[in-house]
Design a protein around this motif. Structure first.
Motif, PDB file in Angstrom:
ATOM      1  N   GLU A 225       0.858  -1.268  -0.026  1.00 50.35           N
ATOM      2  CA  GLU A 225      -0.121  -0.056  -0.010  1.00 50.35           C
ATOM      3  C   GLU A 225       0.891   1.214   0.029  1.00 50.35           C
ATOM      4  OE1 GLU A 225      -2.679   0.254   3.331  1.00 50.35           O
ATOM      5  OE2 GLU A 225      -3.702  -1.654   2.687  1.00 50.35           O
ATOM      6  N   ILE A 226       1.788   1.192   0.806  1.00 48.78           N
ATOM      7  CA  ILE A 226       2.614   2.470   0.923  1.00 48.78           C
ATOM      8  C   ILE A 226       3.568   2.819  -0.506  1.00 48.78           C
ATOM      9  CG2 ILE A 226       4.984   3.193   1.979  1.00 48.78           C
ATOM     10  CD1 ILE A 226       4.112   1.985   4.390  1.00 48.78           C
ATOM     11  N   ILE A 227       3.951   1.588  -1.136  1.00 48.05           N
ATOM     12  CA  ILE A 227       4.856   1.627  -2.370  1.00 48.05           C
ATOM     13  C   ILE A 227       3.605   2.273  -3.354  1.00 48.05           C
ATOM     14  CG2 ILE A 227       5.627   0.200  -4.196  1.00 48.05           C
ATOM     15  CD1 ILE A 227       6.924  -1.424  -1.951  1.00 48.05           C
ATOM     16  N   ASP A 228       2.496   1.617  -3.630  1.00 43.00           N
ATOM     17  CA  ASP A 228       1.488   2.018  -4.648  1.00 43.00           C
ATOM     18  C   ASP A 228       1.139   3.455  -4.287  1.00 43.00           C
ATOM     19  OD1 ASP A 228       1.753  -0.514  -5.655  1.00 43.00           O
ATOM     20  OD2 ASP A 228      -0.115  -1.019  -4.731  1.00 43.00           O
ATOM     21  N   GLY A 229       0.793   3.887  -3.097  1.00 42.31           N
ATOM     22  CA  GLY A 229       0.398   5.148  -2.735  1.00 42.31           C
ATOM     23  C   GLY A 229       1.631   6.161  -2.997  1.00 42.31           C
ATOM     24  N   GLN A 230       2.764   5.959  -2.956  1.00 42.06           N
ATOM     25  CA  GLN A 230       3.884   6.841  -3.266  1.00 42.06           C
ATOM     26  C   GLN A 230       3.921   6.966  -4.804  1.00 42.06           C
ATOM     27  OE1 GLN A 230       5.325   8.277  -0.681  1.00 42.06           O
ATOM     28  NE2 GLN A 230       6.152   9.823  -2.246  1.00 42.06           N
ATOM     29  N   LEU A 231       3.769   5.933  -5.548  1.00 41.25           N
ATOM     30  CA  LEU A 231       3.767   5.853  -6.926  1.00 41.25           C
ATOM     31  C   LEU A 231       2.666   6.617  -7.774  1.00 41.25           C
ATOM     32  CD1 LEU A 231       4.623   2.047  -7.853  1.00 41.25           C
ATOM     33  CD2 LEU A 231       6.000   4.033  -8.159  1.00 41.25           C
ATOM     34  N   GLU A 232       1.614   6.639  -6.938  1.00 40.62           N
ATOM     35  CA  GLU A 232       0.413   7.557  -7.357  1.00 40.62           C
ATOM     36  C   GLU A 232       0.597   9.012  -7.154  1.00 40.62           C
ATOM     37  OE1 GLU A 232      -2.150   6.675  -9.362  1.00 40.62           O
ATOM     38  OE2 GLU A 232      -1.070   4.664  -9.210  1.00 40.62           O
ATOM     39  N   GLU A 233       1.539   9.399  -5.894  1.00 46.45           N
ATOM     40  CA  GLU A 233       1.610  10.456  -5.691  1.00 46.45           C
ATOM     41  C   GLU A 233       2.717  11.084  -6.709  1.00 46.45           C
ATOM     42  OE1 GLU A 233       3.784  12.981  -2.072  1.00 46.45           O
ATOM     43  OE2 GLU A 233       2.306  11.551  -1.534  1.00 46.45           O
ATOM     44  N   MET A 234       3.565  10.264  -7.054  1.00 47.76           N
ATOM     45  CA  MET A 234       4.539  10.609  -7.953  1.00 47.76           C
ATOM     46  C   MET A 234       3.943  10.910  -9.408  1.00 47.76           C
ATOM     47  SD  MET A 234       7.986   8.346  -9.110  1.00 47.76           S
ATOM     48  CE  MET A 234       8.855   8.238 -10.716  1.00 47.76           C
ATOM     49  N   ALA A 235       3.126   9.982  -9.703  1.00 44.38           N
ATOM     50  CA  ALA A 235       2.409  10.275 -10.859  1.00 44.38           C
ATOM     51  C   ALA A 235       1.679  11.685 -10.991  1.00 44.38           C
ATOM     52  CB  ALA A 235       1.314   9.055 -11.316  1.00 44.38           C
ATOM     53  N   ARG A 236       0.922  11.841  -9.944  1.00 42.80           N
ATOM     54  CA  ARG A 236       0.033  13.383 -10.006  1.00 42.80           C
ATOM     55  C   ARG A 236       1.262  14.595  -9.984  1.00 42.80           C
ATOM     56  NH1 ARG A 236      -2.566  10.184  -5.781  1.00 42.80           N
ATOM     57  NH2 ARG A 236      -1.502  11.174  -4.165  1.00 42.80           N
ATOM     58  N   GLY A 237       2.451  14.295  -9.460  1.00 36.69           N
ATOM     59  CA  GLY A 237       3.546  15.203  -9.669  1.00 36.69           C
ATOM     60  C   GLY A 237       4.027  15.481 -10.911  1.00 36.69           C
ATOM     61  N   GLY A 238       3.808  14.289 -11.673  1.00 37.65           N
ATOM     62  CA  GLY A 238       4.167  14.527 -13.331  1.00 37.65           C
ATOM     63  C   GLY A 238       5.644  14.311 -13.554  1.00 37.65           C
ATOM     64  N   ALA A 239       5.827  14.298 -14.818  1.00 38.62           N
ATOM     65  CA  ALA A 239       7.298  14.158 -15.179  1.00 38.62           C
ATOM     66  C   ALA A 239       7.887  15.421 -15.706  1.00 38.62           C
ATOM     67  CB  ALA A 239       7.236  13.276 -16.298  1.00 38.62           C
ATOM     68  N   PRO A 240       9.253  15.663 -15.395  1.00 45.24           N
ATOM     69  CA  PRO A 240      10.178  14.684 -14.924  1.00 45.24           C
ATOM     70  C   PRO A 240       9.824  14.776 -13.409  1.00 45.24           C
ATOM     71  CG  PRO A 240      11.231  16.757 -15.614  1.00 45.24           C
ATOM     72  CD  PRO A 240       9.825  16.682 -15.940  1.00 45.24           C
ATOM     73  N   ALA A 241      10.562  13.855 -12.870  1.00 45.38           N
ATOM     74  CA  ALA A 241      10.942  13.792 -11.370  1.00 45.38           C
ATOM     75  C   ALA A 241      11.956  13.291 -10.790  1.00 45.38           C
ATOM     76  CB  ALA A 241       9.563  12.806 -10.687  1.00 45.38           C
ATOM     77  N   ASP A 242      12.488  13.589  -9.380  1.00 45.40           N
ATOM     78  CA  ASP A 242      13.619  12.947  -9.008  1.00 45.40           C
ATOM     79  C   ASP A 242      13.122  11.810  -8.383  1.00 45.40           C
ATOM     80  OD1 ASP A 242      15.878  12.214  -7.753  1.00 45.40           O
ATOM     81  OD2 ASP A 242      15.865  14.067  -6.269  1.00 45.40           O
ATOM     82  N   LEU A 243      13.610  10.545  -8.744  1.00 46.29           N
ATOM     83  CA  LEU A 243      13.149   9.337  -8.240  1.00 46.29           C
ATOM     84  C   LEU A 243      13.492   9.254  -6.497  1.00 46.29           C
ATOM     85  CD1 LEU A 243      11.617   6.805  -9.192  1.00 46.29           C
ATOM     86  CD2 LEU A 243      13.774   5.673  -9.109  1.00 46.29           C
TER      87      LEU A 243
ATOM     88  N   PRO B  80      17.221  12.003 -11.826  1.00 51.59           N
ATOM     89  CA  PRO B  80      16.244  12.524 -12.858  1.00 51.59           C
ATOM     90  C   PRO B  80      15.339  11.605 -13.741  1.00 51.59           C
ATOM     91  CG  PRO B  80      18.087  13.808 -12.649  1.00 51.59           C
ATOM     92  CD  PRO B  80      18.457  12.612 -12.342  1.00 51.59           C
ATOM     93  N   VAL B  81      14.221  11.400 -13.645  1.00 55.58           N
ATOM     94  CA  VAL B  81      13.683  10.454 -14.633  1.00 55.58           C
ATOM     95  C   VAL B  81      12.476  11.174 -15.310  1.00 55.58           C
ATOM     96  CG1 VAL B  81      14.075   8.234 -13.318  1.00 55.58           C
ATOM     97  CG2 VAL B  81      12.111   9.427 -12.696  1.00 55.58           C
ATOM     98  N   THR B  82      11.817  10.481 -16.366  1.00 49.93           N
ATOM     99  CA  THR B  82      10.650  10.972 -17.038  1.00 49.93           C
ATOM    100  C   THR B  82      10.047   9.527 -17.537  1.00 49.93           C
ATOM    101  OG1 THR B  82       9.696  12.633 -18.624  1.00 49.93           O
ATOM    102  CG2 THR B  82      11.832  11.264 -19.318  1.00 49.93           C
ATOM    103  N   TRP B  83       8.701   9.762 -18.043  1.00 45.77           N
ATOM    104  CA  TRP B  83       8.050   8.528 -18.357  1.00 45.77           C
ATOM    105  C   TRP B  83       7.143   9.235 -19.359  1.00 45.77           C
ATOM    106  CZ3 TRP B  83       8.152  10.473 -13.475  1.00 45.77           C
ATOM    107  CH2 TRP B  83       6.729  10.901 -13.019  1.00 45.77           C
TER     108      TRP B  83
END
Length: 397
Positions: A122-140, A394-397
């Motif tokens: 749950e923690i991992i999935d929640g953090q991935l969703e928050e990362m997606a909401r923040g948009g690309a690019p992101a600092d992993l 730095p990553v993007t998708w």
């Protein structure tokens, strides 16, 4: 025999051990430490296990001829000058070490980890969703690798939800190498003060968490339990965070291996062991001091001499790992020494394995187009930090 004038740390390739290590012949090498004392570097797998198994080698930093604090032996970049608190049993020998460890072993059993698995997912999935909401690019590092183990530790220690943002911020400042040693020292002090207050709260109002259970047992004094909490945070946070980010960096540079991790559920377990072996982020130590003369690899380690085990070299020993410079997520690398060996083998290794086993596939599935946002050569490394890794990814998708 050539005497190394320092512990080799600098790398020309982010995923390869320092070139000096690959040039060494044999399993044991004389070395001069940063503070001028003579000692030894172990680069052989069999010899490393022998040292870690041998009670004639001390791991204590508490004086009396034991191992000196790491800051006295290594180049100072990235190391903070803080006093080891009571309860920080990783820096103790038996019987003190066993007194603390036996209280904790059951809390990190496979059975306990299986119970934690749904919450960690749950923690991992929640953090991935928050990362997606923040948009690309992101600092992993900031968006995923640091928050996941921090939130898992919060769950384990029983940090209240209302305190977690502050707890994460303080922890991040304590381990951020962009901060000065003084700034990190202040953050460490804040963290210790918070943990001390948390222990007091758990004694007064216990919950269903590790600190509460240890407090209820009545075997640890307040400062000892605070030190245990600090150790669990330090050992279980920065190491896992660096493995998540550096491991993702490697997988993004090896897309065929990343595809196996993404699509084959059976590969996740072997991938974790191979990533631990291949990257060997614990690149400073373990460090031991001989209590007596000990024969090793045809030489004699004299009483009082310091020995450092090079995990990057040991995990690339071709006598144990055939074709050791080949990265293969299907390799059976369960004997790697990234979690150390012997009585000081990482207490939380099953928790770390579980976090990585869940996190890598989840990351690659949630962002199937994940890729570096900068050339690989522009990713900033941390070669002289206590734990090797990347400063930002730095990553993007």
């Amino acid at each position: 025999m050539e005497i190394l004038d320092t512990l080799p740390l600098d790398r020309t390739d982010p995923f390869e051990p320092p070139a000096v290590l690959k040039e060494l012949q044999g399993a044991l090498h004389p070395m001069t430490y940063a503070d001028g004392r003579p000692g030894w570097l172990v680069t052989g797998y069999t010899e490393a296990r022998a040292v870690l198994d041998d009670p004639r080698f001390s791991n204590s930093t508490q004086g009396g001829g034991g191992a000196p604090p790491i800051k006295e032996l290594m180049p100072p970049e990235g190391l903070t000058d803080w006093v080891i608190p009571p309860g920080f049993f990783i820096a103790m020998d038996d019987p003190d070490h066993s007194r603390f460890r036996r209280l904790l072993t059951g809390h990190f059993s496979m059975r306990k980890m299986r119970r934690l698995e749904p919450r960690i997912q749950e923690i991992i999935d929640g953090q991935l969703e928050e990362m997606a909401r923040g948009g690309a690019p992101a600092d992993l590092v900031q968006a995923f690798a640091l928050p996941v183990p921090s939130l898992v530790i919060c769950e384990l220690l029983g940090v209240p939800y209302g305190d977690r943002a502050h707890f994460q911020d303080t922890t991040a400042r304590a381990v951020n190498l962009d901060n000065s040693a003084e700034q990190r020292g202040v953050a460490h002090a804040e963290l210790m003060a918070y943990l001390s207050e948390l222990v007091a709260r758990k004694r007064a109002e216990p919950g269903e968490d590790l600190i509460s259970e240890l407090a209820a047992g009545g075997e640890l004094a307040h400062d000892e339990l605070t030190g245990v909490a600090a150790l669990l945070l330090t050992a279980g946070h920065e190491t896992t965070a660096n493995m998540l980010s550096l491991g993702a960096f490697l997988l993004l540079c090896r897309p065929e291996q990343a595809e196996l991790v993404r699509t084959d559920p059976g590969v996740a377990q072997t991938a974790v062991e191979e990533l631990m072996r291949y990257l060997s982020i614990t690149h400073i130590g373990p460090i031991r001091v001989a209590r007596a003369d000990v024969p090793l690899a045809g030489r004699t380690i004299k009483a009082g001499e310091t020995v450092t085990i090079s995990i990057p070299a040991v995990n690339r020993d071709e006598t144990r790992f055939p074709d050791p410079d080949r990265f293969d997520v299907t390799r059976q690398a369960g004997a790697q020494l990234g979690f150390s060996h012997g009585i000081h083998q990482c207490l939380g290794q099953q928790l770390a394995r579980l976090e990585m086993r869940l996190a890598y596939p989840a990351l690659l599935r949630r962002f199937p187009g994940l890729r570096l946002a900068v050339p690989a050569g522009e990713v900033t490394l941390r070669p002289r930090a206590t734990i090797y890794g990347v400063a930002a990814l730095p990553v993007t998708w």
